[in-house]
Design a protein around this motif. Structure first.
Motif, PDB file in Angstrom:
ATOM      1  N   ARG A   1       3.135   8.777  -9.171  1.00  0.00           N
ATOM      2  CA  ARG A   1       2.398   9.906  -8.594  1.00  0.00           C
ATOM      3  C   ARG A   1       3.141  10.465  -7.383  1.00  0.00           C
ATOM      4  NH1 ARG A   1      -1.968   6.158  -8.883  1.00  0.00           N
ATOM      5  NH2 ARG A   1      -1.728   5.981  -6.642  1.00  0.00           N
ATOM      6  N   GLU A   2       3.541   9.587  -6.510  1.00  0.00           N
ATOM      7  CA  GLU A   2       4.206  10.031  -5.289  1.00  0.00           C
ATOM      8  C   GLU A   2       5.586  10.611  -5.611  1.00  0.00           C
ATOM      9  OE1 GLU A   2       3.950  10.870  -1.348  1.00  0.00           O
ATOM     10  OE2 GLU A   2       2.409   9.893  -2.535  1.00  0.00           O
ATOM     11  N   LEU A   3       6.274  10.016  -6.576  1.00  0.00           N
ATOM     12  CA  LEU A   3       7.591  10.527  -6.959  1.00  0.00           C
ATOM     13  C   LEU A   3       7.473  11.930  -7.540  1.00  0.00           C
ATOM     14  CD1 LEU A   3       9.273   7.388  -8.548  1.00  0.00           C
ATOM     15  CD2 LEU A   3       9.775   8.435  -6.338  1.00  0.00           C
ATOM     16  N   GLN A   4       6.452  12.169  -8.362  1.00  0.00           N
ATOM     17  CA  GLN A   4       6.270  13.497  -8.936  1.00  0.00           C
ATOM     18  C   GLN A   4       5.977  14.513  -7.846  1.00  0.00           C
ATOM     19  OE1 GLN A   4       3.133  12.741 -11.685  1.00  0.00           O
ATOM     20  NE2 GLN A   4       4.502  11.906 -13.253  1.00  0.00           N
ATOM     21  N   ARG A   5       5.118  14.141  -6.900  1.00  0.00           N
ATOM     22  CA  ARG A   5       4.795  15.056  -5.819  1.00  0.00           C
ATOM     23  C   ARG A   5       6.029  15.323  -4.961  1.00  0.00           C
ATOM     24  NH1 ARG A   5       1.468  13.011  -1.107  1.00  0.00           N
ATOM     25  NH2 ARG A   5       3.417  13.250  -0.037  1.00  0.00           N
ATOM     26  N   THR A   6       6.767  14.284  -4.652  1.00  0.00           N
ATOM     27  CA  THR A   6       7.956  14.434  -3.823  1.00  0.00           C
ATOM     28  C   THR A   6       8.989  15.308  -4.536  1.00  0.00           C
ATOM     29  OG1 THR A   6       7.547  12.283  -2.846  1.00  0.00           O
ATOM     30  CG2 THR A   6       9.751  13.174  -2.584  1.00  0.00           C
ATOM     31  N   ALA A   7       9.174  15.107  -5.836  1.00  0.00           N
ATOM     32  CA  ALA A   7      10.120  15.926  -6.586  1.00  0.00           C
ATOM     33  C   ALA A   7       9.695  17.394  -6.563  1.00  0.00           C
ATOM     34  CB  ALA A   7      10.225  15.421  -8.024  1.00  0.00           C
ATOM     35  N   ALA A   8       8.403  17.642  -6.716  1.00  0.00           N
ATOM     36  CA  ALA A   8       7.898  19.017  -6.671  1.00  0.00           C
ATOM     37  C   ALA A   8       8.112  19.623  -5.288  1.00  0.00           C
ATOM     38  CB  ALA A   8       6.418  19.045  -7.040  1.00  0.00           C
TER      39      ALA A   8
ATOM     40  N   ARG B   1       0.833  -1.215   0.000  1.00  0.00           N
ATOM     41  CA  ARG B   1       0.000   0.000   0.000  1.00  0.00           C
ATOM     42  C   ARG B   1       0.864   1.259   0.000  1.00  0.00           C
ATOM     43  NH1 ARG B   1      -5.007   0.648  -1.318  1.00  0.00           N
ATOM     44  NH2 ARG B   1      -5.374   2.152   0.313  1.00  0.00           N
ATOM     45  N   ILE B   2       2.030   1.190   0.586  1.00  0.00           N
ATOM     46  CA  ILE B   2       2.947   2.334   0.597  1.00  0.00           C
ATOM     47  C   ILE B   2       3.681   2.437  -0.738  1.00  0.00           C
ATOM     48  CG2 ILE B   2       5.077   3.241   1.629  1.00  0.00           C
ATOM     49  CD1 ILE B   2       4.067   1.959   4.306  1.00  0.00           C
ATOM     50  N   ILE B   3       4.073   1.289  -1.286  1.00  0.00           N
ATOM     51  CA  ILE B   3       4.898   1.257  -2.498  1.00  0.00           C
ATOM     52  C   ILE B   3       4.098   1.524  -3.772  1.00  0.00           C
ATOM     53  CG2 ILE B   3       6.280  -0.284  -3.953  1.00  0.00           C
ATOM     54  CD1 ILE B   3       7.282  -1.561  -1.318  1.00  0.00           C
ATOM     55  N   GLU B   4       2.845   1.070  -3.836  1.00  0.00           N
ATOM     56  CA  GLU B   4       2.054   1.206  -5.062  1.00  0.00           C
ATOM     57  C   GLU B   4       2.042   2.624  -5.636  1.00  0.00           C
ATOM     58  OE1 GLU B   4       0.861  -1.042  -7.165  1.00  0.00           O
ATOM     59  OE2 GLU B   4       1.706  -2.570  -5.863  1.00  0.00           O
ATOM     60  N   PRO B   5       1.780   3.662  -4.836  1.00  0.00           N
ATOM     61  CA  PRO B   5       1.808   5.017  -5.412  1.00  0.00           C
ATOM     62  C   PRO B   5       3.194   5.385  -5.947  1.00  0.00           C
ATOM     63  CG  PRO B   5       0.721   5.051  -3.279  1.00  0.00           C
ATOM     64  CD  PRO B   5       1.322   3.685  -3.445  1.00  0.00           C
ATOM     65  N   LEU B   6       4.230   4.859  -5.321  1.00  0.00           N
ATOM     66  CA  LEU B   6       5.584   5.143  -5.802  1.00  0.00           C
ATOM     67  C   LEU B   6       5.823   4.504  -7.166  1.00  0.00           C
ATOM     68  CD1 LEU B   6       7.571   4.613  -2.485  1.00  0.00           C
ATOM     69  CD2 LEU B   6       6.931   6.775  -3.541  1.00  0.00           C
ATOM     70  N   ARG B   7       5.294   3.296  -7.334  1.00  0.00           N
ATOM     71  CA  ARG B   7       5.448   2.600  -8.613  1.00  0.00           C
ATOM     72  C   ARG B   7       4.776   3.349  -9.748  1.00  0.00           C
ATOM     73  NH1 ARG B   7       4.183  -3.610  -7.046  1.00  0.00           N
ATOM     74  NH2 ARG B   7       6.199  -4.085  -6.139  1.00  0.00           N
ATOM     75  N   SER B   8       3.656   3.951  -9.459  1.00  0.00           N
ATOM     76  CA  SER B   8       2.926   4.645 -10.513  1.00  0.00           C
ATOM     77  C   SER B   8       3.527   6.016 -10.816  1.00  0.00           C
ATOM     78  CB  SER B   8       1.453   4.803 -10.128  1.00  0.00           C
ATOM     79  OG  SER B   8       1.339   5.685  -9.033  1.00  0.00           O
TER      80      SER B   8
END
Length: 191
Positions: free
Chosen positions: A168-175, A159-166
Motif C-alpha cells: 500500500r505504501e509503495l503504491q502511494r509513494t510511487a504515485a 508498525r512502519i514496515i508493515e504497510p510497506l510489506r503489503s
C-alpha cells in the motif's frame, strides 16, 4: 478518574494499582514482569485472576507519561532480564498511544531496553473482554503477553514496515513520485 487533572491529582504522575503491584511476585524475580494497562478495571481483573501475583498498573487512559514509565520500571527487580509490558487496548486509540509512546517518550529516556509493547489478541479490545467474553485463563493471558510482546523499538519498526510489506505504501509513494516528476516536468516547460 478519566477526567482532567486537578492541582491535587496529576494523572500523568500516577499509576493506578502501584500499591498492589509493589507486592506482586511477578516483579520480584529474575525475568520478572510488570504489566501497564490503560484502565483501572483492567488492573482489578488481572489482580483478581492472578490472586495478586501479576504486577499490574494502569495509566488511567491512553496517554502514558515519562513519570508513569519511570514508576513502572522501578517496580522491576531485574531490569536486565525483566520486562515492562505496555499492554494498551487493541483499538485505534491504543495503537496511536503506543506509537506516541515510542516516538516521543521512550526515545528521550535512559535505560528503557526492557520496555515491550503488546496488545490484546483480536477480536478482544481490552483485558476485560479477553477474560469476560472468551473466559480465558490468566495463564493464557501471560502466555499471550510473553509470546507477542515486542521490544518497543522493534514494535515501532514493524508498525512502519508493515504497510510497506503489503505494498500500500509503495503504491502511494510511487504515485507521489510520478506526480512530483510530472509537476517538475511541467514546471520546466513553463520556464
Amino acid at each position: 478518574m478519566n477526567g482532567t487533572s486537578i492541582p491535587v491529582f496529576q494523572k500523568k504522575e500516577c499509576l493506578f494499582g502501584i500499591d498492589l503491584a509493589k507486592e506482586a511476585a511477578s516483579a520480584h524475580k529474575e525475568y520478572g514482569m510488570v504489566v501497564l494497562v490503560e484502565g483501572y478495571m483492567d488492573v482489578a481483573i488481572i489482580y483478581e485472576k492472578s490472586v495478586g501475583q501479576v504486577s499490574c498498573v494502569a495509566s488511567m487512559g491512553t496517554a502514558v507519561s515519562m513519570d508513569q514509565i519511570k514508576s513502572a520500571l522501578e517496580l522491576l527487580q531485574d531490569r536486565v532480564d525483566g520486562k515492562l509490558i505496555v499492554n494498551l487496548d487493541g483499538d485505534s486509540a491504543g495503537y496511536t498511544a503506543a506509537e506516541r509512546l515510542c516516538e516521543s517518550v521512550l526515545p528521550v529516556m535512559a535505560d528503557v531496553s526492557c520496555v515491550y509493547i503488546a496488545h490484546p489478541p483480536a477480536p478482544y479490545k481490552d483485558v476485560g473482554e479477553y477474560f469476560e467474553i472468551a473466559d480465558n485463563t490468566l495463564e493464557e493471558y501471560v502466555t499471550h503477553l510473553e509470546s507477542t510482546a515486542k521490544n518497543w523499538i522493534e514494535w515501532r519498526a514493524l508498525r512502519i514496515i508493515e504497510p510497506l510489506r503489503s505494498g500500500r505504501e509503495l503504491q502511494r509513494t510511487a504515485a507521489e513520485v510520478e506526480f512530483a516528476a510530472e509537476q517538475g516536468a511541467s514546471a520546466d516547460r513553463d520556464i
